[in-house]
Design an enzyme around this catalytic site. Structure first.
Site, PDB file in Angstrom:
ATOM      1  N   HIS A   5       4.391 -15.047  -1.464  1.00 52.60           N
ATOM      2  CA  HIS A   5       3.908 -13.713  -1.088  1.00 52.60           C
ATOM      3  C   HIS A   5       5.076 -12.760  -0.832  1.00 52.60           C
ATOM      4  O   HIS A   5       5.033 -11.590  -1.226  1.00 52.60           O
ATOM      5  CB  HIS A   5       3.013 -13.815   0.147  1.00 52.60           C
ATOM      6  CG  HIS A   5       2.389 -12.526   0.550  1.00 52.60           C
ATOM      7  ND1 HIS A   5       1.406 -11.921  -0.194  1.00 52.60           N
ATOM      8  CD2 HIS A   5       2.612 -11.720   1.615  1.00 52.60           C
ATOM      9  CE1 HIS A   5       1.052 -10.791   0.398  1.00 52.60           C
ATOM     10  NE2 HIS A   5       1.767 -10.646   1.493  1.00 52.60           N
ATOM     11  N   CYS A  15       8.582  -3.479   6.480  1.00 49.04           N
ATOM     12  CA  CYS A  15       9.332  -4.706   6.729  1.00 49.04           C
ATOM     13  C   CYS A  15       8.558  -5.883   6.154  1.00 49.04           C
ATOM     14  O   CYS A  15       7.373  -6.046   6.446  1.00 49.04           O
ATOM     15  CB  CYS A  15       9.551  -4.887   8.231  1.00 49.04           C
ATOM     16  SG  CYS A  15      10.402  -6.413   8.658  1.00 49.04           S
ATOM     17  N   GLU A  53       0.812  -1.223   0.000  1.00 47.32           N
ATOM     18  CA  GLU A  53       0.000   0.000   0.000  1.00 47.32           C
ATOM     19  C   GLU A  53       0.845   1.273   0.000  1.00 47.32           C
ATOM     20  O   GLU A  53       0.326   2.371  -0.245  1.00 47.32           O
ATOM     21  CB  GLU A  53      -0.943   0.010   1.200  1.00 47.32           C
ATOM     22  CG  GLU A  53      -2.072  -1.004   1.122  1.00 47.32           C
ATOM     23  CD  GLU A  53      -1.639  -2.431   1.428  1.00 47.32           C
ATOM     24  OE1 GLU A  53      -2.160  -3.351   0.768  1.00 47.32           O
ATOM     25  OE2 GLU A  53      -0.772  -2.642   2.313  1.00 47.32           O
TER      26      GLU A  53
END
Length: 163
Positions: free
Chosen positions: A95, A87, A60
């Site tokens: 992912h 992080c 985001e």
């Protein structure tokens, strides 16, 4: 072994008074606290004011930066530099690779297309121990490092603008 951190440049007269934006992903709160502390210390030492926007995760960050840059410009208060902090810890699926690569690519696209000095402080690690070593200001200080990178790019931008 050499100190892996970027050196703090002492002549900040050409960037003092500039305005920076920090966008941080609060997925690991304690690690982000340490990284934010490092980034803020560098900006303050260089004489910059800054705002902080918090987002849920590293993916985001680029969108939040783009939205904030547009809003700041529309209100006549543009940002001079941006720092991205986050992080990403490797897990058992792909992912990690997706988040790491896509957030980095999007940040580079923003820096180039918007011509905005940007420090990428999204750390990508295999373990929590590696994250802490990179986050702490007393160790690798990657939050401070990202701020120093953005400040270095801001100095370059301002020098080149002068001709």
């Amino acid at each position: 072994m050499a100190d892996p951190r970027r050196a703090r440049l002492t002549d900040d007269t050409e960037i003092a008074g500039a305005r920076a934006l920090i966008v941080e992903a609060r997925f690991y709160d304690d690690i982000q606290d340490a990284m934010l502390e490092g980034a803020r210390a560098e900006l303050t030492a260089a004489g910059l004011t800054h705002d902080v926007i918090t987002v849920p995760g590293a993916l985001e960050i680029p969108a939040a930066i783009a939205i904030a840059l547009d809003a700041a410009e529309a209100h006549g208060k543009p940002y001079d530099a941006v720092i991205a902090l986050g992080c990403v810890v490797r897990g058992d699926t792909i992912h990690f690779e997706i988040v790491s690569m896509e957030s980095s690519r999007a940040l580079m696209d923003l820096a180039v297309s918007r011509k905005i000095p940007l420090g990428n402080g999204i750390i990508t690690v295999n373990t929590d121990e590696q994250a802490w070593a990179r986050a702490k200001a007393t160790e690798l200080d990657k939050g401070g490092d990202a701020a120093r990178a953005a400040l270095a790019m801001l100095r370059i931008k301002r020098r080149l603008a002068k001709g």
